[in-house]
Design a protein around this motif. Structure first.
Motif, short mmCIF file in Angstrom:
data_model
loop_
_atom_site.label_atom_id
_atom_site.label_comp_id
_atom_site.label_asym_id
_atom_site.label_seq_id
_atom_site.Cartn_x
_atom_site.Cartn_y
_atom_site.Cartn_z
N PHE A 9 29.00 17.33 77.76
CA PHE A 9 29.72 16.48 76.81
C PHE A 9 28.77 15.51 76.11
CE2 PHE A 9 33.89 17.62 78.64
CZ PHE A 9 34.58 17.78 77.45
N PHE A 10 27.79 15.00 76.83
CA PHE A 10 26.80 14.10 76.22
C PHE A 10 26.05 14.83 75.11
CE2 PHE A 10 22.70 12.02 75.91
CZ PHE A 10 23.04 10.68 75.93
N ILE A 11 25.60 16.04 75.38
CA ILE A 11 24.88 16.82 74.38
C ILE A 11 25.79 17.18 73.21
CG2 ILE A 11 23.72 19.04 73.98
CD1 ILE A 11 22.63 18.78 76.87
N LEU A 12 27.03 17.55 73.51
CA LEU A 12 27.99 17.89 72.46
C LEU A 12 28.29 16.69 71.56
CD1 LEU A 12 29.91 20.04 71.29
CD2 LEU A 12 31.64 19.19 72.86
N GLU A 13 28.44 15.51 72.15
CA GLU A 13 28.68 14.31 71.36
C GLU A 13 27.48 13.99 70.48
OE1 GLU A 13 29.56 11.43 74.34
OE2 GLU A 13 31.52 12.31 74.78
N PHE A 14 26.27 14.16 71.01
CA PHE A 14 25.06 13.87 70.24
C PHE A 14 24.92 14.84 69.07
CE2 PHE A 14 20.43 14.25 69.57
CZ PHE A 14 20.15 12.94 69.23
N ILE A 15 25.09 16.12 69.33
CA ILE A 15 24.94 17.13 68.27
C ILE A 15 26.03 16.98 67.22
CG2 ILE A 15 25.03 19.61 67.79
CD1 ILE A 15 23.54 20.02 70.44
N THR A 47 26.61 5.41 55.58
CA THR A 47 27.51 6.56 55.54
C THR A 47 27.22 7.51 56.70
OG1 THR A 47 27.59 6.38 53.14
CG2 THR A 47 28.37 8.42 54.10
N ILE A 48 25.94 7.76 56.93
CA ILE A 48 25.57 8.63 58.05
C ILE A 48 26.08 8.05 59.36
CG2 ILE A 48 23.63 9.43 59.46
CD1 ILE A 48 22.09 9.93 56.92
N PHE A 49 25.92 6.75 59.56
CA PHE A 49 26.29 6.15 60.83
C PHE A 49 27.81 6.09 61.02
CE2 PHE A 49 22.03 3.96 60.41
CZ PHE A 49 21.40 4.96 61.12
N LEU A 50 28.55 5.87 59.95
CA LEU A 50 30.01 5.87 60.08
C LEU A 50 30.54 7.27 60.40
CD1 LEU A 50 31.08 3.48 57.20
CD2 LEU A 50 31.16 3.06 59.65
N PHE A 51 30.00 8.28 59.72
CA PHE A 51 30.43 9.63 60.04
C PHE A 51 29.89 10.09 61.39
CE2 PHE A 51 31.64 9.87 55.61
CZ PHE A 51 32.78 10.66 55.66
N ALA A 52 28.73 9.58 61.80
CA ALA A 52 28.22 9.91 63.13
C ALA A 52 29.12 9.33 64.21
CB ALA A 52 26.80 9.38 63.29
N LEU A 53 29.64 8.13 63.97
CA LEU A 53 30.59 7.54 64.92
C LEU A 53 31.83 8.43 65.04
CD1 LEU A 53 31.22 5.15 66.76
CD2 LEU A 53 32.24 4.03 64.80
N LEU A 54 32.29 8.95 63.92
CA LEU A 54 33.41 9.89 63.94
C LEU A 54 33.03 11.15 64.70
CD1 LEU A 54 36.28 10.52 62.80
CD2 LEU A 54 35.09 11.65 60.91
N GLY A 55 31.81 11.63 64.50
CA GLY A 55 31.34 12.80 65.22
C GLY A 55 31.19 12.57 66.71
N SER A 105 8.59 8.35 61.45
CA SER A 105 8.96 6.93 61.41
C SER A 105 9.97 6.61 60.32
CB SER A 105 7.71 6.07 61.23
OG SER A 105 7.12 6.32 59.97
N SER A 106 10.11 7.47 59.31
CA SER A 106 11.04 7.14 58.24
C SER A 106 12.30 7.97 58.24
CB SER A 106 10.34 7.30 56.89
OG SER A 106 10.06 8.67 56.66
N PHE A 107 12.35 9.07 58.98
CA PHE A 107 13.55 9.91 58.96
C PHE A 107 14.13 10.15 60.35
CE2 PHE A 107 15.67 14.07 58.94
CZ PHE A 107 16.67 13.79 58.02
N TYR A 108 13.33 10.65 61.27
CA TYR A 108 13.87 11.05 62.57
C TYR A 108 14.28 9.86 63.44
CZ TYR A 108 12.17 15.67 61.35
OH TYR A 108 11.97 16.85 60.71
N ILE A 109 13.42 8.89 63.57
CA ILE A 109 13.74 7.72 64.40
C ILE A 109 14.94 6.95 63.85
CG2 ILE A 109 12.89 5.49 65.19
CD1 ILE A 109 10.21 6.78 65.70
N PRO A 110 15.01 6.66 62.53
CA PRO A 110 16.17 5.91 62.04
C PRO A 110 17.51 6.63 62.17
CG PRO A 110 14.39 5.75 60.47
CD PRO A 110 13.98 6.75 61.48
N ILE A 111 17.52 7.93 62.24
CA ILE A 111 18.80 8.65 62.38
C ILE A 111 19.12 8.93 63.84
CG2 ILE A 111 20.00 10.81 61.87
CD1 ILE A 111 18.71 10.75 59.15
N PHE A 112 18.17 9.45 64.59
CA PHE A 112 18.46 9.88 65.96
C PHE A 112 18.66 8.73 66.94
CE2 PHE A 112 16.07 14.01 64.92
CZ PHE A 112 17.23 14.58 64.43
N THR A 113 17.90 7.64 66.78
CA THR A 113 18.00 6.54 67.73
C THR A 113 19.37 5.86 67.73
OG1 THR A 113 15.62 6.18 67.53
CG2 THR A 113 16.90 4.41 68.51
N PRO A 114 19.94 5.47 66.59
CA PRO A 114 21.28 4.86 66.64
C PRO A 114 22.36 5.82 67.14
CG PRO A 114 20.23 4.31 64.58
CD PRO A 114 19.38 5.34 65.24
#
Length: 131
Positions: A9-15, A47-55, A105-114
């Protein structure tokens, strides 16, 4: 619940957080920028973070039903941890901007970490009620 199911479930929520976040970003943001570059980037990340919360909370609902946790607490914890993840990214960005390659430092960390923090917060919130 078995530990293997919690990990799944942890992996499914992350993906699903990543996939729905990126698809939501592509769906909502216009193809031609209407604002200046900085504001467009901020709107895109929000927008990414709001939809990620929904995901995160869609598979989290089924996770809560299985373990009989409190769904509302999971959403609140996920939101708070997502904001903490954004703050951590700002700190990491100022430290690692010259140490890491530009794409990391400009794409992967800012999206995956939050999103990772949001998933951790959701699971802490629903498991907190079990003890």
């Amino acid at each position: 619940m078995k530990k293997r199911n919690k990990i799944l479930f942890f992996i499914l929520e992350f993906i699903s957080g990543i996939v729905i976040g990126i698809f939501g970003f592509l769906w909502v943001t216009p193809t031609k920028p209407k604002y200046d570059l900085n504001l467009s980037i901020i709107i895109g990340f929000l927008t990414i973070f709001l939809f990620a919360l929904l995901g995160i909370i869609i598979p989290g609902y089924f996770h809560c039903k299985i373990i009989k946790g409190k769904y509302g607490d999971g959403i609140i914890y996920s939101s708070v941890y997502l904001i903490l993840g954004i703050i951590l990214v700002a700190l990491l960005g100022s430290i690692t901007s010259n140490l890491l390659p530009y794409r990391i430092s400009s794409f992967y960390i800012p999206i995956f970490t939050p999103i990772l923090f949001g998933v951790l917060g959701f699971n802490i919130g629903i498991n907190r009620q079990m003890k």
